[in-house]
Design an enzyme around this catalytic site. Structure first.
Site, PDB file in Angstrom:
ATOM      1  N   LYS A   1      -6.105  21.354   0.543  1.00 59.56           N
ATOM      2  CA  LYS A   1      -4.994  22.272   0.441  1.00 59.56           C
ATOM      3  C   LYS A   1      -3.722  21.583  -0.058  1.00 59.56           C
ATOM      4  O   LYS A   1      -2.812  22.236  -0.543  1.00 59.56           O
ATOM      5  CB  LYS A   1      -4.699  22.892   1.835  1.00 59.56           C
ATOM      6  CG  LYS A   1      -5.832  23.737   2.357  1.00 59.56           C
ATOM      7  CD  LYS A   1      -5.469  24.342   3.706  1.00 59.56           C
ATOM      8  CE  LYS A   1      -6.392  23.772   4.726  1.00 59.56           C
ATOM      9  NZ  LYS A   1      -6.223  24.180   6.088  1.00 59.56           N
TER      10      LYS A   1
ATOM     11  N   ASP B   1      -2.594  15.925  -4.413  1.00 64.46           N
ATOM     12  CA  ASP B   1      -1.245  15.556  -3.977  1.00 64.46           C
ATOM     13  C   ASP B   1      -1.055  14.045  -3.951  1.00 64.46           C
ATOM     14  O   ASP B   1      -0.088  13.528  -4.496  1.00 64.46           O
ATOM     15  CB  ASP B   1      -0.933  16.189  -2.612  1.00 64.46           C
ATOM     16  CG  ASP B   1      -2.018  15.956  -1.565  1.00 64.46           C
ATOM     17  OD1 ASP B   1      -3.048  15.314  -1.876  1.00 64.46           O
ATOM     18  OD2 ASP B   1      -1.842  16.405  -0.421  1.00 64.46           O
TER      19      ASP B   1
ATOM     20  N   ASP C   1      -4.696   7.798  -2.231  1.00 61.34           N
ATOM     21  CA  ASP C   1      -4.484   6.734  -1.241  1.00 61.34           C
ATOM     22  C   ASP C   1      -5.651   5.753  -1.334  1.00 61.34           C
ATOM     23  O   ASP C   1      -5.667   4.881  -2.202  1.00 61.34           O
ATOM     24  CB  ASP C   1      -4.325   7.366   0.144  1.00 61.34           C
ATOM     25  CG  ASP C   1      -3.928   6.363   1.214  1.00 61.34           C
ATOM     26  OD1 ASP C   1      -3.557   5.231   0.860  1.00 61.34           O
ATOM     27  OD2 ASP C   1      -3.984   6.706   2.407  1.00 61.34           O
TER      28      ASP C   1
ATOM     29  N   LYS D   1      -0.242   6.123  -3.821  1.00 65.54           N
ATOM     30  CA  LYS D   1      -0.026   5.125  -2.752  1.00 65.54           C
ATOM     31  C   LYS D   1      -0.875   3.910  -3.097  1.00 65.54           C
ATOM     32  O   LYS D   1      -2.010   3.795  -2.635  1.00 65.54           O
ATOM     33  CB  LYS D   1      -0.503   5.685  -1.412  1.00 65.54           C
ATOM     34  CG  LYS D   1       0.462   6.568  -0.689  1.00 65.54           C
ATOM     35  CD  LYS D   1      -0.103   6.847   0.705  1.00 65.54           C
ATOM     36  CE  LYS D   1       0.787   7.745   1.501  1.00 65.54           C
ATOM     37  NZ  LYS D   1       0.180   8.094   2.796  1.00 65.54           N
TER      38      LYS D   1
ATOM     39  N   PHE E   1       3.334   7.915   5.929  1.00 65.01           N
ATOM     40  CA  PHE E   1       2.794   9.269   5.944  1.00 65.01           C
ATOM     41  C   PHE E   1       3.904  10.217   5.493  1.00 65.01           C
ATOM     42  O   PHE E   1       5.016  10.187   6.017  1.00 65.01           O
ATOM     43  CB  PHE E   1       2.306   9.656   7.342  1.00 65.01           C
ATOM     44  CG  PHE E   1       1.475  10.913   7.324  1.00 65.01           C
ATOM     45  CD1 PHE E   1       0.148  10.866   6.919  1.00 65.01           C
ATOM     46  CD2 PHE E   1       2.025  12.141   7.669  1.00 65.01           C
ATOM     47  CE1 PHE E   1      -0.618  12.030   6.863  1.00 65.01           C
ATOM     48  CE2 PHE E   1       1.258  13.298   7.614  1.00 65.01           C
ATOM     49  CZ  PHE E   1      -0.061  13.235   7.215  1.00 65.01           C
ATOM     50  N   VAL E   2       3.615  11.043   4.473  1.00 63.35           N
ATOM     51  CA  VAL E   2       4.632  11.949   3.928  1.00 63.35           C
ATOM     52  C   VAL E   2       4.208  13.404   4.103  1.00 63.35           C
ATOM     53  O   VAL E   2       3.021  13.717   4.231  1.00 63.35           O
ATOM     54  CB  VAL E   2       4.907  11.654   2.429  1.00 63.35           C
ATOM     55  CG1 VAL E   2       5.448  10.250   2.230  1.00 63.35           C
ATOM     56  CG2 VAL E   2       3.661  11.875   1.589  1.00 63.35           C
TER      57      VAL E   2
ATOM     58  N   ASP F   1       1.051  18.455   4.491  1.00 65.10           N
ATOM     59  CA  ASP F   1       1.278  18.855   5.879  1.00 65.10           C
ATOM     60  C   ASP F   1       1.180  17.715   6.875  1.00 65.10           C
ATOM     61  O   ASP F   1       0.704  16.622   6.567  1.00 65.10           O
ATOM     62  CB  ASP F   1       0.230  19.893   6.287  1.00 65.10           C
ATOM     63  CG  ASP F   1      -1.154  19.260   6.503  1.00 65.10           C
ATOM     64  OD1 ASP F   1      -1.558  18.408   5.677  1.00 65.10           O
ATOM     65  OD2 ASP F   1      -1.809  19.586   7.500  1.00 65.10           O
TER      66      ASP F   1
ATOM     67  N   ARG G   1       4.369  22.203   4.998  1.00 65.83           N
ATOM     68  CA  ARG G   1       3.926  22.373   3.600  1.00 65.83           C
ATOM     69  C   ARG G   1       5.008  23.048   2.765  1.00 65.83           C
ATOM     70  O   ARG G   1       5.060  22.867   1.565  1.00 65.83           O
ATOM     71  CB  ARG G   1       2.648  23.212   3.540  1.00 65.83           C
ATOM     72  CG  ARG G   1       1.418  22.516   4.123  1.00 65.83           C
ATOM     73  CD  ARG G   1       0.160  23.247   3.703  1.00 65.83           C
ATOM     74  NE  ARG G   1      -1.009  22.897   4.504  1.00 65.83           N
ATOM     75  CZ  ARG G   1      -1.801  21.855   4.269  1.00 65.83           C
ATOM     76  NH1 ARG G   1      -1.543  21.052   3.266  1.00 65.83           N
ATOM     77  NH2 ARG G   1      -2.846  21.629   5.040  1.00 65.83           N
TER      78      ARG G   1
END
Ligand code: 5GP
Ligand code: MG
Length: 179
Positions: A43, A103, A106, A134, A155-156, A162, A168
């Site tokens: 999502k 998004d 990582d 990242k 952590f963003v 979210d 979000r």
């Protein structure tokens, strides 16, 4: 666990994101054929994908758009390490060039899974586009083809991303302090 909004530290403003999307769309327009398939990985990418696809249209690209839901995080801030396919694409992938939109890149496990899945469906080329890269999460893994910004190993949340299904809707990207 609930994050106190006072612990959110803005990282990329909505103006910075909009400006970067325009140059990103320009890069993509110079690489992708006119008839590619854009596959957004839900999502977390839904707002980035919506803005990017509209910006691509402004750059005269008109891709077919579909979605795939992959999960690796549950409700925590540390990846579980396994990727689950919760929803597959519906459009025909065989013989097509695909742009995967996510998004964050990582460890690279999510996009590696999605890339393999697209090749198994017969994609002729699979490229990747992420809002945030990242790099610390994968010293020796594949870089994205297109990336909006390099992101610190924090952590963003926000702009689609979210924490336990919240934040979000923030129009900017923020670091969750103390995580
Ligand atoms: P990877 O599989 O590359 O380790 O992780 C990528 C996925 O993890 C992304 O699709 C994203 O949904 C999620 N993710 C990684 N880092 C973060 C983060 O800082 N915040 C949020 N909300 N999701 C993240
Ligand atoms: Mg994701």
């Amino acid at each position: 666990m609930v994050v106190d909004p006072a612990r959110l530290e803005p990282l990329f403003t909505s103006d910075a994101i909009a400006a970067r999307l325009d140059s990103l769309a320009h890069e993509i327009a110079g690489t992708m054929p006119s008839n590619f398939v854009a596959v957004a990985i839900l999502k977390g990418s839904f707002i980035f994908a919506a803005d990017l696809i509209r910006t691509l249209t402004a750059h005269s690209l008109n891709p077919e758009v579909d979605f795939m839901t992959l999960a690796s995080y549950g409700t925590g801030t540390v990846s579980s390490g396994t990727v689950a396919l919760l929803r597959d694409v519906e459009v025909e992938i065989h013989g097509r060039e695909v742009l995967l939109i996510d998004d964050i890149l990582d460890s690279g496990r999510t996009l590696a899974y999605a890339r393999r899945h697209m090749h198994e469906k017969g994609a002729t080329a699979v490229r990747t586009c992420v809002l945030l890269d990242k790099t610390a999460g994968r010293p020796d893994a594949m870089p994205p083809d297109f990336a909006g910004f390099r992101c610190p190993p924090s952590f963003v949340v926000g702009y689609g991303m979210d924490h336990a299904h919240k934040y979000r809707g923030l129009p900017f990207v923020a670091i969750v302090k103390g995580d």
